[in-house]
Motif scaffolding. Structure first.
Motif, PDB file in Angstrom:
ATOM      1  N   MET A 241      36.561  20.750  15.898  1.00 33.85           N
ATOM      2  CA  MET A 241      37.681  21.316  15.265  1.00 33.85           C
ATOM      3  C   MET A 241      37.914  20.782  13.854  1.00 33.85           C
ATOM      4  O   MET A 241      38.382  21.532  13.011  1.00 33.85           O
ATOM      5  N   THR A 242      37.606  19.565  13.761  1.00 34.22           N
ATOM      6  CA  THR A 242      37.756  18.952  12.459  1.00 34.22           C
ATOM      7  C   THR A 242      36.825  19.618  11.458  1.00 34.22           C
ATOM      8  O   THR A 242      37.188  19.786  10.284  1.00 34.22           O
ATOM      9  N   SER A 243      35.662  19.963  11.932  1.00 33.73           N
ATOM     10  CA  SER A 243      34.726  20.605  11.021  1.00 33.73           C
ATOM     11  C   SER A 243      35.233  21.989  10.623  1.00 33.73           C
ATOM     12  O   SER A 243      35.025  22.430   9.501  1.00 33.73           O
ATOM     13  N   GLN A 244      35.912  22.645  11.587  1.00 31.76           N
ATOM     14  CA  GLN A 244      36.480  23.950  11.243  1.00 31.76           C
ATOM     15  C   GLN A 244      37.622  23.793  10.244  1.00 31.76           C
ATOM     16  O   GLN A 244      37.742  24.558   9.298  1.00 31.76           O
ATOM     17  N   SER A 245      38.472  22.798  10.483  1.00 31.99           N
ATOM     18  CA  SER A 245      39.594  22.609   9.567  1.00 31.99           C
ATOM     19  C   SER A 245      39.081  22.135   8.209  1.00 31.99           C
ATOM     20  O   SER A 245      39.643  22.494   7.180  1.00 31.99           O
ATOM     21  N   GLN A 246      37.994  21.353   8.255  1.00 35.91           N
ATOM     22  CA  GLN A 246      37.392  20.948   6.979  1.00 35.91           C
ATOM     23  C   GLN A 246      36.810  22.166   6.256  1.00 35.91           C
ATOM     24  O   GLN A 246      36.955  22.314   5.045  1.00 35.91           O
ATOM     25  N   GLY A 247      36.194  23.031   6.992  1.00 38.89           N
ATOM     26  CA  GLY A 247      35.620  24.256   6.414  1.00 38.89           C
ATOM     27  C   GLY A 247      36.717  25.144   5.844  1.00 38.89           C
ATOM     28  O   GLY A 247      36.579  25.732   4.770  1.00 38.89           O
ATOM     29  N   ILE A 248      37.824  25.231   6.578  1.00 38.83           N
ATOM     30  CA  ILE A 248      38.953  26.044   6.106  1.00 38.83           C
ATOM     31  C   ILE A 248      39.547  25.410   4.848  1.00 38.83           C
ATOM     32  O   ILE A 248      39.885  26.108   3.882  1.00 38.83           O
ATOM     33  N   GLN A 249      39.658  24.070   4.882  1.00 37.58           N
ATOM     34  CA  GLN A 249      40.177  23.354   3.722  1.00 37.58           C
ATOM     35  C   GLN A 249      39.276  23.604   2.497  1.00 37.58           C
ATOM     36  O   GLN A 249      39.778  23.842   1.395  1.00 37.58           O
ATOM     37  N   GLN A 250      37.983  23.547   2.718  1.00 35.98           N
ATOM     38  CA  GLN A 250      37.037  23.773   1.622  1.00 35.98           C
ATOM     39  C   GLN A 250      37.162  25.211   1.100  1.00 35.98           C
ATOM     40  O   GLN A 250      37.127  25.450  -0.111  1.00 35.98           O
ATOM     41  N   LEU A 251      37.307  26.148   2.017  1.00 35.23           N
ATOM     42  CA  LEU A 251      37.484  27.544   1.604  1.00 35.23           C
ATOM     43  C   LEU A 251      38.778  27.716   0.808  1.00 35.23           C
ATOM     44  O   LEU A 251      38.827  28.420  -0.211  1.00 35.23           O
ATOM     45  N   LEU A 252      39.862  27.091   1.261  1.00 30.50           N
ATOM     46  CA  LEU A 252      41.139  27.183   0.556  1.00 30.50           C
ATOM     47  C   LEU A 252      41.036  26.554  -0.835  1.00 30.50           C
ATOM     48  O   LEU A 252      41.566  27.094  -1.817  1.00 30.50           O
ATOM     49  N   GLN A 253      40.343  25.409  -0.878  1.00 37.59           N
ATOM     50  CA  GLN A 253      40.161  24.748  -2.167  1.00 37.59           C
ATOM     51  C   GLN A 253      39.292  25.607  -3.109  1.00 37.59           C
ATOM     52  O   GLN A 253      39.581  25.749  -4.288  1.00 37.59           O
ATOM     53  N   ALA A 254      38.245  26.189  -2.536  1.00 36.18           N
ATOM     54  CA  ALA A 254      37.373  27.057  -3.325  1.00 36.18           C
ATOM     55  C   ALA A 254      38.148  28.280  -3.826  1.00 36.18           C
ATOM     56  O   ALA A 254      38.009  28.718  -4.982  1.00 36.18           O
ATOM     57  N   GLU A 255      38.988  28.813  -2.936  1.00 34.22           N
ATOM     58  CA  GLU A 255      39.804  29.968  -3.315  1.00 34.22           C
ATOM     59  C   GLU A 255      40.787  29.586  -4.429  1.00 34.22           C
ATOM     60  O   GLU A 255      40.995  30.333  -5.381  1.00 34.22           O
ATOM     61  N   LYS A 256      41.380  28.377  -4.291  1.00 29.95           N
ATOM     62  CA  LYS A 256      42.317  27.908  -5.303  1.00 29.95           C
ATOM     63  C   LYS A 256      41.612  27.695  -6.640  1.00 29.95           C
ATOM     64  O   LYS A 256      42.127  28.073  -7.711  1.00 29.95           O
ATOM     65  N   ARG A 257      40.401  27.105  -6.614  1.00 26.26           N
ATOM     66  CA  ARG A 257      39.641  26.902  -7.842  1.00 26.26           C
ATOM     67  C   ARG A 257      39.275  28.248  -8.478  1.00 26.26           C
ATOM     68  O   ARG A 257      39.350  28.420  -9.691  1.00 26.26           O
ATOM     69  N   ALA A 258      38.888  29.201  -7.652  1.00 27.91           N
ATOM     70  CA  ALA A 258      38.544  30.535  -8.159  1.00 27.91           C
ATOM     71  C   ALA A 258      39.763  31.190  -8.801  1.00 27.91           C
ATOM     72  O   ALA A 258      39.671  31.810  -9.872  1.00 27.91           O
ATOM     73  N   LYS A 259      40.920  31.037  -8.133  1.00 30.30           N
ATOM     74  CA  LYS A 259      42.149  31.601  -8.663  1.00 30.30           C
ATOM     75  C   LYS A 259      42.497  30.935 -10.003  1.00 30.30           C
ATOM     76  O   LYS A 259      42.885  31.611 -10.959  1.00 30.30           O
ATOM     77  N   ASP A 260      42.347  29.609 -10.067  1.00 29.90           N
ATOM     78  CA  ASP A 260      42.614  28.881 -11.311  1.00 29.90           C
ATOM     79  C   ASP A 260      41.680  29.339 -12.429  1.00 29.90           C
ATOM     80  O   ASP A 260      42.097  29.546 -13.568  1.00 29.90           O
ATOM     81  N   LYS A 261      40.391  29.486 -12.091  1.00 27.70           N
ATOM     82  CA  LYS A 261      39.414  29.937 -13.084  1.00 27.70           C
ATOM     83  C   LYS A 261      39.759  31.349 -13.556  1.00 27.70           C
ATOM     84  O   LYS A 261      39.628  31.671 -14.736  1.00 27.70           O
ATOM     85  N   LEU A 262      40.185  32.191 -12.628  1.00 30.09           N
ATOM     86  CA  LEU A 262      40.550  33.559 -12.964  1.00 30.09           C
ATOM     87  C   LEU A 262      41.768  33.564 -13.906  1.00 30.09           C
ATOM     88  O   LEU A 262      41.778  34.285 -14.915  1.00 30.09           O
ATOM     89  N   GLU A 263      42.766  32.762 -13.614  1.00 31.54           N
ATOM     90  CA  GLU A 263      43.944  32.673 -14.468  1.00 31.54           C
ATOM     91  C   GLU A 263      43.569  32.126 -15.842  1.00 31.54           C
ATOM     92  O   GLU A 263      44.059  32.598 -16.871  1.00 31.54           O
ATOM     93  N   GLU A 264      42.692  31.123 -15.845  1.00 37.17           N
ATOM     94  CA  GLU A 264      42.222  30.549 -17.100  1.00 37.17           C
ATOM     95  C   GLU A 264      41.474  31.597 -17.928  1.00 37.17           C
ATOM     96  O   GLU A 264      41.667  31.706 -19.146  1.00 37.17           O
ATOM     97  N   ALA A 265      40.645  32.377 -17.252  1.00 39.38           N
ATOM     98  CA  ALA A 265      39.891  33.437 -17.938  1.00 39.38           C
ATOM     99  C   ALA A 265      40.854  34.491 -18.510  1.00 39.38           C
ATOM    100  O   ALA A 265      40.666  34.977 -19.629  1.00 39.38           O
ATOM    101  N   LYS A 266      41.893  34.826 -17.745  1.00 36.43           N
ATOM    102  CA  LYS A 266      42.884  35.800 -18.224  1.00 36.43           C
ATOM    103  C   LYS A 266      43.609  35.258 -19.457  1.00 36.43           C
ATOM    104  O   LYS A 266      43.867  35.991 -20.414  1.00 36.43           O
ATOM    105  N   LYS A 267      43.960  33.962 -19.429  1.00 36.06           N
ATOM    106  CA  LYS A 267      44.625  33.342 -20.574  1.00 36.06           C
ATOM    107  C   LYS A 267      43.718  33.362 -21.800  1.00 36.06           C
ATOM    108  O   LYS A 267      44.159  33.669 -22.910  1.00 36.06           O
TER     109      LYS A 267
END
Length: 118
Positions: free
Chosen positions: A1-27
């Motif tokens: 389960m920890t690996s799943q939560s770690q995977g979800i955490q990594q996905l959320l972090q990746a999604e957040k980084r992508a969102k940040d990059k997208l906002e930065e690109a828009k700026k």
């Protein structure tokens, strides 16, 4: 389960980084558009000033030549008036004598078509 939560955490972090990059690109895109607009406005203003300067230059040359024509016409008119005045003063006395002699020197003659009544 920890690996799943770690995977979800990594996905959320990746999604957040992508969102940040997208906002930065828009700026960045917004900044570039704003900069391009400012550059275009500056270029338009520069072009407009250049064209107005050319227009004023041509206008001055055309209007200046009209001013020269006006001065030249004024000078010619003044010269013509001066010539007419001097001609008037030169010829006035002779013309008056001729006119008065024509009026006062009357020699009565019979008209050539006159036939005396018999």
């Amino acid at each position: 389960m920890t690996s799943q939560s770690q995977g979800i955490q990594q996905l959320l972090q990746a999604e957040k980084r992508a969102k940040d990059k997208l906002e930065e690109a828009k700026k960045r895109k917004g900044k570039r558009l704003k900069q391009a607009k400012e550059e275009a406005t500056a270029e338009i203003d520069h072009y407009r000033l250049q064209r107005e300067k050319e227009f004023r230059s041509k206008e001055t040359s055309v209007m200046g030549s009209q001013g020269n024509l006006s001065a030249k016409i004024e000078e010619q008119t003044t010269e013509a008036i001066r010539n007419l005045t001097s001609s008037y003063h030169r010829n006035m006395e002779g013309m008056m004598k001729k006119l008065l002699s024509t009026i006062f020197d009357i020699s009565p003659e019979i008209h050539p078509n006159f036939r005396p009544a018999v």
